[in-house]
Design an enzyme around this catalytic site. Structure first.
Site, PDB file in Angstrom:
ATOM      1  N   ALA A   1       0.874  -1.190   0.000  1.00 52.77           N
ATOM      2  CA  ALA A   1       0.000   0.000   0.000  1.00 52.77           C
ATOM      3  C   ALA A   1       0.908   1.236   0.000  1.00 52.77           C
ATOM      4  CB  ALA A   1      -0.961   0.001   1.178  1.00 52.77           C
TER       5      ALA A   1
ATOM      6  N   HIS B   1       7.112   5.788   1.512  1.00 52.41           N
ATOM      7  CA  HIS B   1       7.936   4.659   1.063  1.00 52.41           C
ATOM      8  C   HIS B   1       8.861   5.097  -0.084  1.00 52.41           C
ATOM      9  CE1 HIS B   1       4.181   2.517   2.567  1.00 52.41           C
ATOM     10  NE2 HIS B   1       5.126   1.964   3.317  1.00 52.41           N
TER      11      HIS B   1
ATOM     12  N   GLY C   1      11.953   4.291   8.110  1.00 50.43           N
ATOM     13  CA  GLY C   1      11.413   5.630   8.310  1.00 50.43           C
ATOM     14  C   GLY C   1      11.243   5.982   9.780  1.00 50.43           C
TER      15      GLY C   1
ATOM     16  N   ASP D   1       8.048   5.407  12.094  1.00 50.35           N
ATOM     17  CA  ASP D   1       8.000   4.351  13.119  1.00 50.35           C
ATOM     18  C   ASP D   1       9.267   4.486  13.959  1.00 50.35           C
ATOM     19  OD1 ASP D   1       5.619   2.561  12.113  1.00 50.35           O
ATOM     20  OD2 ASP D   1       6.772   3.160  10.350  1.00 50.35           O
TER      21      ASP D   1
ATOM     22  N   LEU E   1       2.347  10.669   6.184  1.00 47.39           N
ATOM     23  CA  LEU E   1       1.845   9.673   5.242  1.00 47.39           C
ATOM     24  C   LEU E   1       1.839   8.301   5.900  1.00 47.39           C
ATOM     25  CD1 LEU E   1       3.717  10.835   2.044  1.00 47.39           C
ATOM     26  CD2 LEU E   1       1.270  10.933   2.448  1.00 47.39           C
TER      27      LEU E   1
HETATM   28  P1  AMP Z   1       5.227   0.074   6.432  1.00 46.22           P
HETATM   29  O1  AMP Z   1       4.875  -0.333   5.035  1.00 46.22           O
HETATM   30  O2  AMP Z   1       4.221   0.954   7.072  1.00 46.22           O
HETATM   31  O3  AMP Z   1       5.667  -1.086   7.285  1.00 46.22           O
HETATM   32  O4  AMP Z   1       6.518   0.998   6.297  1.00 46.22           O
HETATM   33  C1  AMP Z   1       7.670   0.561   5.618  1.00 46.22           C
HETATM   34  C2  AMP Z   1       8.774   1.544   5.880  1.00 46.22           C
HETATM   35  O5  AMP Z   1       8.399   2.830   5.401  1.00 46.22           O
HETATM   36  C3  AMP Z   1       9.068   1.713   7.380  1.00 46.22           C
HETATM   37  O6  AMP Z   1      10.462   1.859   7.564  1.00 46.22           O
HETATM   38  C4  AMP Z   1       8.329   2.978   7.706  1.00 46.22           C
HETATM   39  O7  AMP Z   1       8.863   3.679   8.816  1.00 46.22           O
HETATM   40  C5  AMP Z   1       8.532   3.781   6.435  1.00 46.22           C
HETATM   41  N1  AMP Z   1       7.497   4.817   6.342  1.00 46.22           N
HETATM   42  C6  AMP Z   1       6.154   4.667   6.437  1.00 46.22           C
HETATM   43  N2  AMP Z   1       5.541   5.861   6.365  1.00 46.22           N
HETATM   44  C7  AMP Z   1       6.522   6.791   6.229  1.00 46.22           C
HETATM   45  C8  AMP Z   1       6.532   8.218   6.125  1.00 46.22           C
HETATM   46  N3  AMP Z   1       5.409   8.933   6.158  1.00 46.22           N
HETATM   47  N4  AMP Z   1       7.738   8.828   6.014  1.00 46.22           N
HETATM   48  C9  AMP Z   1       8.896   8.109   5.995  1.00 46.22           C
HETATM   49  N5  AMP Z   1       8.938   6.780   6.105  1.00 46.22           N
HETATM   50  C10 AMP Z   1       7.780   6.123   6.211  1.00 46.22           C
END
Ligand code: AMP
Length: 281
Positions: A32, A37, A147, A150, A186
């Site tokens: 998603a 990302h 990111g 988290d 985001l």
């Molecule tokens: P997720 O798909 O939510 O597990 O996130 C995958 C990676 O993208 C993780 O390292 C998150 O911290 C990073 N991430 C998600 N949202 C953001 C954002 N708004 N800004 C920067 N990194 C992000």
């Protein structure tokens, strides 16, 4: 862009690339995909010859079955976005590929994993450690990008790598939060928000920005926490789960005066959607 669904062919291909002297950057995601990302992919592209992205909704890090079932999935759109942003390799395994047997490993991470998300989502970080350790072992990247959205997760991953992957040679690189132009961080979960809830969500970042301003002007920890609680309570859609002001490295609560190196972490329910955000002071 090359797409892999299985571990062995992916490892073979990565070994070939490594043998050609190519450096490998890795971005782990649950799909998603959005511009948050993409910002990690861009950073990896700048730093490395090859950028590999995993797309895997990891069941072991969900402590809530409904949350796992509802988690947005759209592999086709994700692949399209990654292609547009010049990722080189996508790894999109099935659950049975990542977990042919149940993963019973228990990671002892210590205090950094016990507060905040660790406290409110029991088992979450253990699942994160399970999947990230597997992915790092498969990818063997020179650099892995995570990111700050988290924030606590990065600290947990750093501890896990240090303690459980002593032979891992890559670097864990932390990247800034990408926000909408109005300030909302985001998140894949933003898709769940109704128009009305999307308006409410804005108050979260607005409150954090204001708190930082207050802190810059010398507000105490208590004044900041009181302000944040009051501000979030003004919106009927929002329900604060927790707000913590913590040491930016240890994630432990700060006693007494606020030092410079603190982070405010907040989790808010906007209707049924759980949103997290944070800001460094
Ligand atoms: P997720 O798909 O939510 O597990 O996130 C995958 C990676 O993208 C993780 O390292 C998150 O911290 C990073 N991430 C998600 N949202 C953001 C954002 N708004 N800004 C920067 N990194 C992000």
């Amino acid at each position: 862009m090359e797409i892999f669904y299985e571990i062995e062919p992916l490892k073979k291909r990565l070994a070939q690339l490594r043998a050609q002297g190519k450096s490998i950057g890795f971005v782990a995601t649950m799909g998603a995909l959005h511009l948050g990302h993409v910002s990690l992919v861009e950073k990896s592209n700048q730093d490395n010859d090859i950028t590999a992205v995993s797309i895997f909704v990891n069941p072991t890090q969900f402590n809530n079955k409904e949350d796992l079932e509802k988690y947005p999935r759209n592999l086709e759109a994700d692949i399209h976005l990654l292609e547009e942003n010049e990722a080189d390799i996508v790894f999109a395994p099935a659950v049975s590929e990542m977990y042919p047997q149940p993963d019973n490993r228990q990671f002892e991470i210590g205090a950094v994993a016990e507060v905040m998300e660790g406290k409110y989502r029991p088992g979450h970080f253990n699942g994160v450690c399970q999947v990230v350790s597997k992915l790092l072992n498969i990818m063997e990247p020179d650099n892995a990008y995570f990111g700050q959205k988290d924030y606590q997760q990065i600290a947990v991953i750093r501890t896990m790598v240090k303690k459980y992957m002593p032979d891992f040679k890559g670097k864990i690189i932390s990247c800034p939060i990408k926000r909408e132009s109005d300030g909302l961080a985001l998140s894949s979960r933003n898709q769940h928000l109704s128009a009305d809830q999307r308006v409410s969500a804005l108050l979260i970042s607005k409150t954090l920005f204001k708190a930082k301003e207050m802190s810059d002007k010398g507000a105490t920890q208590k004044e900041l926490v009181d302000y944040i609680k009051k501000s979030i309570a003004t919106d009927a859609n929002l329900c604060l789960e927790y707000v913590e002001i913590a040491d930016k490295d240890t994630l432990q609560p700060i006693k007494g005066d606020l030092p410079k190196n603190a982070v405010i972490c907040i989790t808010v329910y906007d209707g049924k959607t759980r949103l997290i955000d944070n800001i460094l002071l």
